[in-house]
Design an enzyme around this catalytic site. Structure first.
Site, PDB file in Angstrom:
ATOM      1  N   PHE A 141      44.024  13.591  40.739  1.00  0.00           N
ATOM      2  CA  PHE A 141      44.035  13.539  42.201  1.00  0.00           C
ATOM      3  C   PHE A 141      43.345  12.248  42.611  1.00  0.00           C
ATOM      4  O   PHE A 141      42.128  12.107  42.488  1.00  0.00           O
ATOM      5  CB  PHE A 141      43.319  14.727  42.842  1.00  0.00           C
ATOM      6  CG  PHE A 141      43.418  14.677  44.350  1.00  0.00           C
ATOM      7  CD1 PHE A 141      44.551  15.157  44.992  1.00  0.00           C
ATOM      8  CD2 PHE A 141      42.416  14.107  45.115  1.00  0.00           C
ATOM      9  CE1 PHE A 141      44.674  15.077  46.381  1.00  0.00           C
ATOM     10  CE2 PHE A 141      42.527  14.022  46.488  1.00  0.00           C
ATOM     11  CZ  PHE A 141      43.652  14.511  47.126  1.00  0.00           C
ATOM     12  N   ASP A 226      38.006   6.236  38.516  1.00  0.00           N
ATOM     13  CA  ASP A 226      37.956   6.803  39.862  1.00  0.00           C
ATOM     14  C   ASP A 226      36.734   7.712  39.951  1.00  0.00           C
ATOM     15  O   ASP A 226      36.771   8.877  39.548  1.00  0.00           O
ATOM     16  CB  ASP A 226      39.243   7.583  40.147  1.00  0.00           C
ATOM     17  CG  ASP A 226      39.272   8.178  41.554  1.00  0.00           C
ATOM     18  OD1 ASP A 226      38.199   8.261  42.190  1.00  0.00           O
ATOM     19  OD2 ASP A 226      40.354   8.579  42.012  1.00  0.00           O
ATOM     20  N   LYS A 255      33.731   8.496  49.458  1.00  0.00           N
ATOM     21  CA  LYS A 255      33.084   9.746  49.851  1.00  0.00           C
ATOM     22  C   LYS A 255      31.586   9.573  50.107  1.00  0.00           C
ATOM     23  O   LYS A 255      31.182   9.211  51.194  1.00  0.00           O
ATOM     24  CB  LYS A 255      33.383  10.842  48.834  1.00  0.00           C
ATOM     25  CG  LYS A 255      34.867  11.215  48.826  1.00  0.00           C
ATOM     26  CD  LYS A 255      35.126  12.516  48.140  1.00  0.00           C
ATOM     27  CE  LYS A 255      36.618  12.817  48.049  1.00  0.00           C
ATOM     28  NZ  LYS A 255      37.272  13.012  49.347  1.00  0.00           N
TER      29      LYS A 255
END
Length: 402
Positions: A141, A226, A255
């Site tokens: 994801f 990531d 984030k």
């Protein structure tokens, strides 16, 4: 009269149904606690998918935002503002890299990494024009843009959004032999999550990340990590790669970098990689804006103390010990590192969604994924007592006790 039912109905009426949120309507928050429109308090065990690593409204971050709001919020990258170099320097130093390229969202960081890797492949590695390929993992994801969903293996994320962007080879996550076999002369990068978050906090087999690093070095391929969910203290280290002593060629961050206040993302790499970009070839109006830089600089300074990494490691041991005690008592598997856990519920008992709804009724907010799995990712400011409270509520849900 309760306000929540009307607020939920309004949201359903006026919003495209791209999410399936729990029927709770938050109006305020502080630290690890949220309060809804009816005054009920909840312990946040999701932390905005790690966007709130430092809790809600951390005083140092709020102060930085307030100060910057009173002075300057946006210039665009047409000019240089006084917060820009400070942020880029301190983040580069935290990552031990030469350069930083700031963006906004995690998906933008991934898109940036893909573009940089392809350009590096053509200009440095000598891949023929238009032939660059990137190896990715099943269960990934990395975001929801049209390019990124092109290499997703989640039907909900991918189906009906084609035609798909070529140039990606998908291999099983954790299978080093498959990854090595997929690399050819036109491969420019391997893009993976050191821990797969959306898939259910899946930790790869020991030795996998060092193996990826070794293969990438041997085959002259960039290793893109990531760390948008796994990085910035979540797993007990600044970066999840550090658990196995691995340093990628590029960190993809987001984030938590925005401190739960503004969207901030970035990629960090050395000059021989990020240096392939020239003016006009990539950018973003809001990327690296003054407000974002002011907040994100304070985030970097919080991480530089090591306090939050230590809290995650120490409290994570308590969390995982408590979760392991529930194996065989409603849980069939537990995974994760630090204050990050994926829990597989016995599907004969209930779905992950049902478990989250029952936890919500008991004042705990978490999120399900892939049917029977729940993810726990509380803010790193959570206390030992609050962890014990969350575990007790989870045990009550699983065992059906009052």
């Amino acid at each position: 009269m309760l306000r929540t039912p009307d607020a939920v109905r309004d949201a359903e009426r006026w919003t495209a149904h791209n999410y399936h949120p729990l029927p709770v309507v938050i109006s305020s928050a502080e630290g690890a606690w949220l309060t809804d429109v009816d005054g009920r308090r909840y312990l946040d065990c999701l932390a905005g998918y790690s966007a709130l690593n430092f809790g809600h409204r951390h005083p140092q971050l709020i102060a930085a935002a307030h100060d910057q709001l009173d002075r300057l919020t946006l210039t665009s990258r047409a000019f240089i503002h006084d917060q820009f170099a400070v942020f880029c320097r301190e983040l580069a130093q935290l990552c031990d890299k030469d350069l930083v390229l700031p963006m906004n969202t995690g998906a933008e960081a991934v898109e940036t990494a893909i573009k940089v890797a392809r350009k590096w492949g053509y200009q440095v590695k000598g891949v023929p024009a238009g032939q660059a390929n990137i190896v990715v993992a099943e269960g990934n994801f990395h975001g929801r843009t049209t390019t990124i969903v092109s290499f997703s293996t989640d039907p909900d994320a991918r189906d009906d959004f084609g035609p798909y962007t070529p140039g990606f080879t998908v291999v099983p996550y954790g299978d080093l032999d498959a990854l090595a076999a997929a690399i050819d002369d036109n491969t420019v990068a391997v893009l993976i999550e050191p821990i797969q978050g959306e898939q259910g906090v899946v930790v790869p087999p020991e030795g996998y990340l060092p193996g990826v690093r070794r293969v990438c070095t041997e085959r002259n391929v960039l290793f893109l990590a990531d760390e948008i969910q796994s990085g910035l203290g979540r797993t007990g280290e600044t970066f999840a790669c550090a658990h196995e002593g691995v340093v990628p060629d590029m960190y993809l961050l987001g984030k938590a970098l925005g401190g739960g206040i503004v969207p901030v993302s970035a990629v960090a790499a050395n000059a021989d990689v990020l240096g392939v970009l020239k003016p006009g070839q990539h950018g973003s109006t809001f990327g690296g804006n003054p407000l974002a830089c002011a907040v994100a600089t304070e985030v970097v300074r919080l991480l530089a103390t090591g306090e939050f990494q230590r809290r995650s490691a120490e409290l994570g041991e308590r969390l995982h010990a408590g979760l392991r005690e529930l194996l065989g008592r409603g849980l069939v598997a537990v995974r994760g590192r630090g204050l990050w856990a994926g829990l597989d519920i016995d599907p004969a008992l209930m779905t992950g969604r049902q478990a989250c709804e029952r936890l919500m009724e008991r004042g705990i907010l978490a999120k399900d994924t892939h049917g029977s799995t729940i993810r726990l990712a509380p803010p790193l400011v959570i206390t030992a007592e609050e962890i014990d409270h969350a575990l007790a509520q989870l045990a009550a849900v699983l065992t059906g006790t009052s």
